[in-house]
Design an enzyme around this catalytic site. Structure first.
Site, mmCIF file in Angstrom:
data_model
loop_
_atom_site.group_PDB
_atom_site.id
_atom_site.type_symbol
_atom_site.label_atom_id
_atom_site.label_comp_id
_atom_site.label_asym_id
_atom_site.label_seq_id
_atom_site.Cartn_x
_atom_site.Cartn_y
_atom_site.Cartn_z
ATOM 1 N N LYS A 143 17.675 -2.520 -6.869
ATOM 2 C CA LYS A 143 17.753 -1.061 -6.902
ATOM 3 C C LYS A 143 18.184 -0.520 -5.547
ATOM 4 O O LYS A 143 17.573 -0.828 -4.513
ATOM 5 C CB LYS A 143 16.378 -0.468 -7.238
ATOM 6 C CG LYS A 143 16.072 -0.479 -8.718
ATOM 7 C CD LYS A 143 14.650 -0.037 -8.947
ATOM 8 C CE LYS A 143 14.567 1.302 -9.606
ATOM 9 N NZ LYS A 143 13.168 1.669 -9.890
HETATM 10 C C1 E4P Z 1 11.964 3.620 -12.471
HETATM 11 O O1 E4P Z 1 12.948 2.943 -12.254
HETATM 12 C C2 E4P Z 1 11.655 4.814 -11.670
HETATM 13 O O2 E4P Z 1 11.455 4.462 -10.343
HETATM 14 C C3 E4P Z 1 10.460 5.527 -12.262
HETATM 15 O O3 E4P Z 1 10.690 5.731 -13.633
HETATM 16 C C4 E4P Z 1 10.126 6.829 -11.560
HETATM 17 O O4 E4P Z 1 9.123 7.501 -12.267
HETATM 18 P P1 E4P Z 1 8.321 8.769 -11.711
HETATM 19 O O5 E4P Z 1 9.278 9.886 -11.553
HETATM 20 O O6 E4P Z 1 7.279 9.025 -12.726
HETATM 21 O O7 E4P Z 1 7.752 8.349 -10.377
#
Ligand code: E4P
Length: 285
Positions: free
Chosen positions: A112
């Site tokens: 990522k």
């Molecule tokens: C996943 O890849 C993301 O980092 C995650 O869904 C973020 O979620 P949030 O906005 O609830 O922290």
């Protein structure tokens, strides 16, 4: 349970392998997982360790992340997203160096990177090195277009993660962003897949399924809620009700420009980076 008939792949959004096991039991499958620095720090072993032995040093925290990913990889052979540490000063070269290390952790690693100028530069370089990528903290269609052109020629499908819940928190209809990205990508070559993220409720999940988001990452809590409802699926009459959330209109954006020619700035991306870094730093002495 009979395997759910879904065209979307369902990932778990979390940093605790115990949850991964439980989701696999509940659903009967798990297509992959996404993690981020915040989710890793919420792993119950982090609190235990800090209570007993104090905070981690940098290397220990990194090894803890690696260990968690290793455990998850024993449960699912689907793509597992691992996030590089990137603050506002982190250069593309540093992100690439980290990506090259992390991709060796497990065979099914997806790295990522944030959708910033340096993150996209790193994505361009990582694409040449055939590193599987998930471009994260996506809050605009223009960012998704930049991801598309920055990763052209990728050997494996690239993921882009629009953060629905965080747009909703701002009073904007996050689900519109997913709809818009899916529509825009119809003009493309399918090398980028939309991974609906920051899912906060069952209706987000059901609508993402209904509109055909190829990938959806879902927190444990919502999977449990879904299980309680016998994994209901959206029927032909199901419509997402955004209540008073503001429409995010579709924009006609070409997918032919150089990635650096798109306006990729978004304050929620900057805030997201800050939050990930603050959470990660909070467990390090
Ligand atoms: C996943 O890849 C993301 O980092 C995650 O869904 C973020 O979620 P949030 O906005 O609830 O922290």
């Amino acid at each position: 349970m009979e395997k759910l008939k879904l065209s979307s792949k369902i990932f778990l959004d979390g940093g605790n392998p115990e949850e991964t096991k439980e989701v696999k039991n509940l659903l009967g499958f798990i297509d992959g997982q996404t993690t981020n620095p915040t989710l890793i720090t919420q792993n119950p072993e982090v609190r235990e360790r800090i209570e007993k032995r104090g905070k981690f040093n940098k290397k220990e925290a990194y090894l803890f992340y690696k260990d968690v990913i290793g455990k998850i990889a024993k449960i699912t052979s689907g793509p597992i997203s691992i996030e590089v540490y990137a603050d506002k000063n982190t250069k593309a070269g540093e992100m690439l160096r980290e990506a090259k290390e992390m991709v060796k952790w497990i065979p099914n690693a997806y790295i990522k990177l944030p959708i910033t100028k340096e993150g996209l530069k790193a994505a361009r370089l990582a694409t040449r090195e055939a590193i599987p990528l998930n471009l994260t903290l996506c809050f605009s269609q223009e960012q998704a277009a930049a991801v598309y052109t920055a990763t052209k020629g990728a050997k494996k499908p690239v993921f882009v993660s629009p953060f629905i819940g965080r747009l909703d928190d701002r009073g904007k209809n996050g689900m519109n962003l997913v709809e818009n990205i899916l529509k825009m990508y119809q003009k493309g070559d399918d090398h980028v897949l939309c991974l609906t993220a920051s899912v906060r409720n069952l209706n987000h999940l059901l609508w993402a399924i209904k509109i055909g988001s190829p990938l959806i990452t879902v927190p444990f809590k919502i999977i449990k809620e879904w299980a309680k409802k016998n994994f209901i699926l959206p029927d032909k009459n199901f419509v997402y009700n955004p209540s008073n959330l503001k429409l995010v209109p579709y924009q006609e954006i070409s997918l032919d420009k150089d990635w650096s020619d798109y306006n990729i700035n978004h304050d929620l991306t900057d805030i997201g980076i800050k939050r990930f870094c603050a959470d990660w730093k909070a467990i390090i002495k």
